[in-house]
Design a protein around this motif. Structure first.
Motif, PDB file in Angstrom:
ATOM      1  N   ASN B 337       0.836  -1.194   0.000  1.00  0.00           N
ATOM      2  CA  ASN B 337       0.000   0.000   0.000  1.00  0.00           C
ATOM      3  C   ASN B 337       0.875   1.249   0.000  1.00  0.00           C
ATOM      4  OD1 ASN B 337      -1.672   2.242   1.431  1.00  0.00           O
ATOM      5  ND2 ASN B 337      -3.130   0.686   0.768  1.00  0.00           N
ATOM      6  N   TYR B 338       0.557   2.150  -0.910  1.00  0.00           N
ATOM      7  CA  TYR B 338       1.316   3.398  -1.021  1.00  0.00           C
ATOM      8  C   TYR B 338       0.368   4.585  -0.958  1.00  0.00           C
ATOM      9  CZ  TYR B 338       5.087   0.499  -2.919  1.00  0.00           C
ATOM     10  OH  TYR B 338       6.051  -0.458  -3.102  1.00  0.00           O
ATOM     11  N   SER B 339       0.873   5.705  -0.517  1.00  0.00           N
ATOM     12  CA  SER B 339       0.155   6.973  -0.612  1.00  0.00           C
ATOM     13  C   SER B 339       0.652   7.690  -1.853  1.00  0.00           C
ATOM     14  CB  SER B 339       0.410   7.845   0.617  1.00  0.00           C
ATOM     15  OG  SER B 339      -0.121   7.217   1.751  1.00  0.00           O
ATOM     16  N   ALA B 340      -0.300   8.177  -2.653  1.00  0.00           N
ATOM     17  CA  ALA B 340       0.076   8.825  -3.912  1.00  0.00           C
ATOM     18  C   ALA B 340      -0.537  10.213  -3.987  1.00  0.00           C
ATOM     19  CB  ALA B 340      -0.392   7.986  -5.091  1.00  0.00           C
ATOM     20  N   PHE B 341       0.206  11.099  -4.605  1.00  0.00           N
ATOM     21  CA  PHE B 341      -0.243  12.469  -4.764  1.00  0.00           C
ATOM     22  C   PHE B 341      -0.036  12.855  -6.230  1.00  0.00           C
ATOM     23  CE2 PHE B 341       0.479  17.035  -4.801  1.00  0.00           C
ATOM     24  CZ  PHE B 341      -0.576  17.497  -4.032  1.00  0.00           C
ATOM     25  N   GLY B 342      -1.038  13.495  -6.839  1.00  0.00           N
ATOM     26  CA  GLY B 342      -0.871  13.809  -8.254  1.00  0.00           C
ATOM     27  C   GLY B 342      -1.750  14.938  -8.738  1.00  0.00           C
ATOM     28  N   LEU B 343      -1.477  15.331  -9.977  1.00  0.00           N
ATOM     29  CA  LEU B 343      -2.236  16.383 -10.642  1.00  0.00           C
ATOM     30  C   LEU B 343      -3.116  15.750 -11.712  1.00  0.00           C
ATOM     31  CD1 LEU B 343       0.722  18.883 -11.156  1.00  0.00           C
ATOM     32  CD2 LEU B 343      -0.994  18.923  -9.342  1.00  0.00           C
ATOM     33  N   LEU B 344      -4.265  16.352 -11.938  1.00  0.00           N
ATOM     34  CA  LEU B 344      -5.186  15.758 -12.904  1.00  0.00           C
ATOM     35  C   LEU B 344      -5.809  16.840 -13.773  1.00  0.00           C
ATOM     36  CD1 LEU B 344      -8.406  16.270 -11.884  1.00  0.00           C
ATOM     37  CD2 LEU B 344      -7.540  14.814 -10.059  1.00  0.00           C
ATOM     38  N   ALA B 345      -6.242  16.406 -14.940  1.00  0.00           N
ATOM     39  CA  ALA B 345      -6.994  17.274 -15.848  1.00  0.00           C
ATOM     40  C   ALA B 345      -8.226  16.506 -16.299  1.00  0.00           C
ATOM     41  CB  ALA B 345      -6.124  17.647 -17.043  1.00  0.00           C
ATOM     42  N   ARG B 346      -9.369  17.157 -16.259  1.00  0.00           N
ATOM     43  CA  ARG B 346     -10.639  16.476 -16.543  1.00  0.00           C
ATOM     44  C   ARG B 346     -11.393  17.214 -17.647  1.00  0.00           C
ATOM     45  NH1 ARG B 346     -14.431  15.502 -11.423  1.00  0.00           N
ATOM     46  NH2 ARG B 346     -12.675  14.141 -10.897  1.00  0.00           N
ATOM     47  N   GLU B 347     -11.825  16.466 -18.627  1.00  0.00           N
ATOM     48  CA  GLU B 347     -12.569  17.048 -19.737  1.00  0.00           C
ATOM     49  C   GLU B 347     -13.935  16.372 -19.782  1.00  0.00           C
ATOM     50  OE1 GLU B 347     -11.462  19.414 -21.941  1.00  0.00           O
ATOM     51  OE2 GLU B 347     -13.278  19.367 -23.181  1.00  0.00           O
ATOM     52  N   ASN B 348     -14.985  17.174 -19.762  1.00  0.00           N
ATOM     53  CA  ASN B 348     -16.326  16.611 -19.841  1.00  0.00           C
ATOM     54  C   ASN B 348     -16.641  16.237 -21.279  1.00  0.00           C
ATOM     55  OD1 ASN B 348     -16.774  16.960 -17.114  1.00  0.00           O
ATOM     56  ND2 ASN B 348     -17.438  19.074 -17.409  1.00  0.00           N
ATOM     57  N   ILE B 349     -17.254  15.092 -21.455  1.00  0.00           N
ATOM     58  CA  ILE B 349     -17.615  14.652 -22.810  1.00  0.00           C
ATOM     59  C   ILE B 349     -19.081  14.984 -23.055  1.00  0.00           C
ATOM     60  CG2 ILE B 349     -17.719  12.705 -24.388  1.00  0.00           C
ATOM     61  CD1 ILE B 349     -15.605  11.342 -22.556  1.00  0.00           C
ATOM     62  N   LEU B 350     -19.936  14.437 -22.228  1.00  0.00           N
ATOM     63  CA  LEU B 350     -21.353  14.804 -22.276  1.00  0.00           C
ATOM     64  C   LEU B 350     -21.612  15.673 -21.057  1.00  0.00           C
ATOM     65  CD1 LEU B 350     -22.894  11.313 -23.106  1.00  0.00           C
ATOM     66  CD2 LEU B 350     -22.512  13.211 -24.676  1.00  0.00           C
ATOM     67  N   ASN B 351     -22.294  16.779 -21.277  1.00  0.00           N
ATOM     68  CA  ASN B 351     -22.464  17.685 -20.144  1.00  0.00           C
ATOM     69  C   ASN B 351     -23.891  18.238 -20.120  1.00  0.00           C
ATOM     70  OD1 ASN B 351     -22.121  19.410 -18.056  1.00  0.00           O
ATOM     71  ND2 ASN B 351     -20.272  20.390 -18.855  1.00  0.00           N
ATOM     72  N   TYR B 352     -24.707  17.624 -19.285  1.00  0.00           N
ATOM     73  CA  TYR B 352     -26.072  18.097 -19.098  1.00  0.00           C
ATOM     74  C   TYR B 352     -26.187  18.655 -17.682  1.00  0.00           C
ATOM     75  CZ  TYR B 352     -26.609  15.136 -23.199  1.00  0.00           C
ATOM     76  OH  TYR B 352     -26.447  14.572 -24.413  1.00  0.00           O
ATOM     77  N   ASP B 353     -27.361  19.159 -17.386  1.00  0.00           N
ATOM     78  CA  ASP B 353     -27.531  19.792 -16.082  1.00  0.00           C
ATOM     79  C   ASP B 353     -27.289  18.815 -14.935  1.00  0.00           C
ATOM     80  OD1 ASP B 353     -28.020  22.177 -17.166  1.00  0.00           O
ATOM     81  OD2 ASP B 353     -30.207  22.056 -17.061  1.00  0.00           O
ATOM     82  N   TYR B 354     -27.854  17.635 -15.050  1.00  0.00           N
ATOM     83  CA  TYR B 354     -27.803  16.697 -13.939  1.00  0.00           C
ATOM     84  C   TYR B 354     -26.867  15.522 -14.201  1.00  0.00           C
ATOM     85  CZ  TYR B 354     -31.919  19.322 -12.691  1.00  0.00           C
ATOM     86  OH  TYR B 354     -32.779  20.338 -12.392  1.00  0.00           O
ATOM     87  N   PHE B 355     -26.265  15.516 -15.345  1.00  0.00           N
ATOM     88  CA  PHE B 355     -25.543  14.319 -15.743  1.00  0.00           C
ATOM     89  C   PHE B 355     -24.367  14.712 -16.622  1.00  0.00           C
ATOM     90  CE2 PHE B 355     -24.919  11.310 -19.206  1.00  0.00           C
ATOM     91  CZ  PHE B 355     -24.767  10.110 -18.545  1.00  0.00           C
ATOM     92  N   LYS B 356     -23.241  14.134 -16.359  1.00  0.00           N
ATOM     93  CA  LYS B 356     -22.113  14.389 -17.249  1.00  0.00           C
ATOM     94  C   LYS B 356     -21.168  13.188 -17.249  1.00  0.00           C
ATOM     95  CE  LYS B 356     -20.696  18.062 -14.937  1.00  0.00           C
ATOM     96  NZ  LYS B 356     -19.889  19.175 -14.370  1.00  0.00           N
ATOM     97  N   THR B 357     -20.486  13.006 -18.335  1.00  0.00           N
ATOM     98  CA  THR B 357     -19.430  11.990 -18.387  1.00  0.00           C
ATOM     99  C   THR B 357     -18.120  12.715 -18.649  1.00  0.00           C
ATOM    100  OG1 THR B 357     -19.725  11.661 -20.744  1.00  0.00           O
ATOM    101  CG2 THR B 357     -20.964  10.204 -19.280  1.00  0.00           C
ATOM    102  N   PHE B 358     -17.075  12.120 -18.230  1.00  0.00           N
ATOM    103  CA  PHE B 358     -15.799  12.813 -18.393  1.00  0.00           C
ATOM    104  C   PHE B 358     -14.655  11.826 -18.571  1.00  0.00           C
ATOM    105  CE2 PHE B 358     -16.412  12.248 -13.820  1.00  0.00           C
ATOM    106  CZ  PHE B 358     -15.216  11.692 -13.428  1.00  0.00           C
ATOM    107  N   VAL B 359     -13.583  12.332 -19.088  1.00  0.00           N
ATOM    108  CA  VAL B 359     -12.344  11.566 -19.175  1.00  0.00           C
ATOM    109  C   VAL B 359     -11.286  12.355 -18.405  1.00  0.00           C
ATOM    110  CG1 VAL B 359     -11.743  12.622 -21.389  1.00  0.00           C
ATOM    111  CG2 VAL B 359     -10.683  10.477 -20.722  1.00  0.00           C
TER     112      VAL B 359
END
Lengths: 186, 421
Positions: B337-359
């Motif tokens: 078991n390791y502790s990891a720290f990182g940076l991320l970038a998220r892009e929404n693919i489908l983006n509705y008011d109540y629902f979204k998917t992202f990569v």
């Protein structure tokens, strides 16, 4: 978790017809005793390849014997070492390389200097040079921590004889180490 | 039994009391026996130093289990679902509850601060409203004037100006104000005023009207004049004081989320599990409390893109080769078991008011090497303030051992709660 079971319970699980349970019991035994058996094989044979073979055969043989209910009582470690011992003796019978105690005194100046460099090697060499009848009880006593009665059972000798052989082994080691005693003391 | 045998029994811990007594007596008188004892101690020490346990190599173990057709998996009996995953589920739920509670308390704190600000502003405006009735806030301890019924009567006040010392203050005030007036009016008028304070109420009236020329219109209220005059005892520069009071804001710190610029932040607490590729053959080394839990803070740069930081505890199964000091080659396996720290970038693919998917892509580190991840996720937001998140991801850890690089890969599935500020 493995400490929750005693040898008797492990054996019962091992002879179970439920393969999962049987495999589980074998893993417990392996985790508990594999280091002792592997160390024993290596110390007796002084050859890692041969020790590996004997080690594997020991556990396979143990598993088969237990399945055939050839073991019903007694300690698991005692039974395992007995198997390992017989196999080690078979190997040593094929390749007889133990040195007579009279050869101990024949140490060259180069050997002396070589030994001086590594104190561990002195002791290892001394043990290696022991005859098997002394070496085996000595290893079981000193390295495996077995009682004399267990050593006697494994080696098929009397308890008193086991004690004497361990004592004799120590004397022989001391004789061998005498030239290096001062080195060891430092 | 000779003394040497007794020594051996002594070292074995099996010497009888009478034998021990005999041995110790012999040791006291026999120098060679003492030397033998010393030698024996040295040998025992040397033998013990050779007491190196030897572990069977992994390949030997694998071969043994394989040849015996014995499973190496650690689970014996098929435990019920809840029993199998109880620890995992409970630890994840516990993490979510603790984290959500902390955030709730934190947000509550912010809200309370906002209420305080509102309350403070309300108080301020109340004061101002109250003061508006008098046009300006009043701070006065001038009992003399307050006890003077004429103080609220400009006409009477003007009459009183010439009467006594207290009212000299009024004159002083008039002078001060008058000085300011002088800048805009003329010396002659002021001198005239000063000269005629006592005798010419009309001049005072004129003077007062001069004051009104430079004060805000509301100050023209005669009530204010009276009250303003009452402040003179507190501060000779009370006209400035009043001016400050007119524009002053209460120095209340503002901590609301929007004021701190945090309104584009989202905080995610997630938990789940991961599976090594290839499958791990050794059990996990430990079960820390926050195992397989992650906390992620993201900043929403725009509607479709966000970036952030991620902290988590996770397992990586490692299998690598190594050579020990005796030149023996080993295959090492560990599931740590390791502790990891990182940076991320998220892009929404489908983006509705109540629902979204992202990569999402991730680059991070733990103590043995860099980690890369690719994640696909689904976010459901029943409310503007929070939502639920479900993700699957692939992770790769690169590490180094004895001049060789190795990769540890795994896939994971996570679920969690996302809080939007």
């Amino acid at each position: 978790m493995n400490n929750e079971y005693n040898d008797r319970e492990i054996i019962e699980m091992l002879i179970s017809t439920d393969k999962d349970k049987s495999d589980f019991a074998f893993r417990i035994i392996y985790n508990k005793y594999s280091v002792q058996i592997y160390s024993y094989c290596n110390k007796i044979l002084k050859d890692r390849m041969k020790a590996d073979d004997v080690f594997q055969e020991t556990f396979i043989n143990f598993y088969q014997n237990v399945k055939q209910e050839k073991i019903n009582n007694g300690s698991v470690i005692g039974y395992l070492i007995k198997i390992a011992r017989n196999k080690c003796l078979n190997v040593k019978r094929d390749v007889k390389h133990n040195v007579n105690t009279e050869d101990y005194e024949w140490i060259t100046a180069d050997e002396f200097n070589y030994y001086k460099q590594d104190k561990d090697k002195i002791v290892k060499t001394a043990i290696e040079k022991l005859e098997i009848k002394y070496k085996e009880p000595f290893i079981l006593r000193v390295y495996e921590g077995l009682e004399y009665i267990e050593i006697a059972e494994i080696c098929e000798i009397s308890e008193e004889n086991a004690r004497k052989r361990v004592f004799r082994a120590k004397q022989k080691i001391r004789e061998f180490l005498n030239p290096f005693i001062d080195e060891l003391s430092n | 039994m000779d003394q040497s045998e007794l020594l051996n029994k002594f070292f074995d811990g099996q010497i009888e009391p009478n034998e021990e007594e005999s041995l110790f007596n012999s040791l006291a008188t026999n120098a060679s026996l003492r030397k033998e004892l010393k030698n024996l101690i040295d040998i025992e020490k040397a033998v013990k130093s050779d007491f190196g346990v030897m572990f069977p190599p992994v390949e030997t173990t694998s071969a043994l289990f394989s040849n015996s057709n014995i499973s190496t998996q650690s689970i014996v009996t098929k435990a019920p679902f809840m029993a199998s995953f109880k620890t995992l589920i409970l630890s994840n739920l516990l993490t979510l509850i603790i984290a959500s509670s902390l955030v709730y308390l934190g947000m509550n704190y912010f809200n309370n601060n906002s209420n305080l600000i509102k309350s403070a502003n309300h108080t301020q405006s109340s004061i101002q409203n109250q003061n508006n009735a008098y046009n300006y806030p009043v701070i006065s301890n001038l009992n003399v004037n307050s006890s003077n019924d004429n103080s609220l009567n400009p006409n009477k006040s003007q009459n009183n100006i010439s009467n006594n010392n207290i009212n000299n203050n009024h004159i002083k005030k008039s002078n001060i104000v008058g000085k300011r007036i002088v800048d805009k009016s003329n010396d002659k008028q002021e001198n005239s005023n000063n000269d005629q304070f006592a005798s010419n109420p009309i001049n005072l009236e004129n003077h007062s009207s001069d004051v009104n020329q430079i004060e805000p219109p509301s100050v023209t209220n005669s009530k204010f004049n009276a009250q303003a005059n009452t402040n003179l005892l507190l501060n000779k520069n009370n006209d400035i004081y009043l001016s400050k009071m007119q524009s002053i804001d209460f120095p209340i710190p503002s901590y609301s989320i929007k004021q701190l610029g945090l309104n584009n932040l989202s905080l995610t607490f997630s938990g789940g599990d991961s599976w090594s590729l290839p499958k791990a053959t050794v059990p996990r080394s430990s079960q820390p409390l926050f195992n397989n839990n992650a906390i992620t803070l993201t900043y929403n740069l725009n509607k479709n893109f966000s970036f952030g930081i991620d902290f988590r505890q996770e397992y990586f199964y490692q299998k690598y080769n190594g050579i020990d000091k005796d030149k023996q080659e080993y295959i090492y396996e560990q599931n740590t078991n390791y502790s990891a720290f990182g940076l991320l970038a998220r892009e929404n693919i489908l983006n509705y008011d109540y629902f979204k998917t992202f990569v999402q892509t991730y680059l991070g580190l733990n103590k043995i090497g860099p980690i890369g991840r690719l994640m696909f996720g689904l976010e459901i937001n029943p409310r503007e303030e929070y939502g639920f998140i479900f993700t699957v991801e692939g992770s790769s850890l690169r590490y180094f051992h004895q001049n060789n690089y190795y990769w540890s890969n795994k896939i994971g599935a996570y679920y969690g709660i996302i809080l939007h500020f």
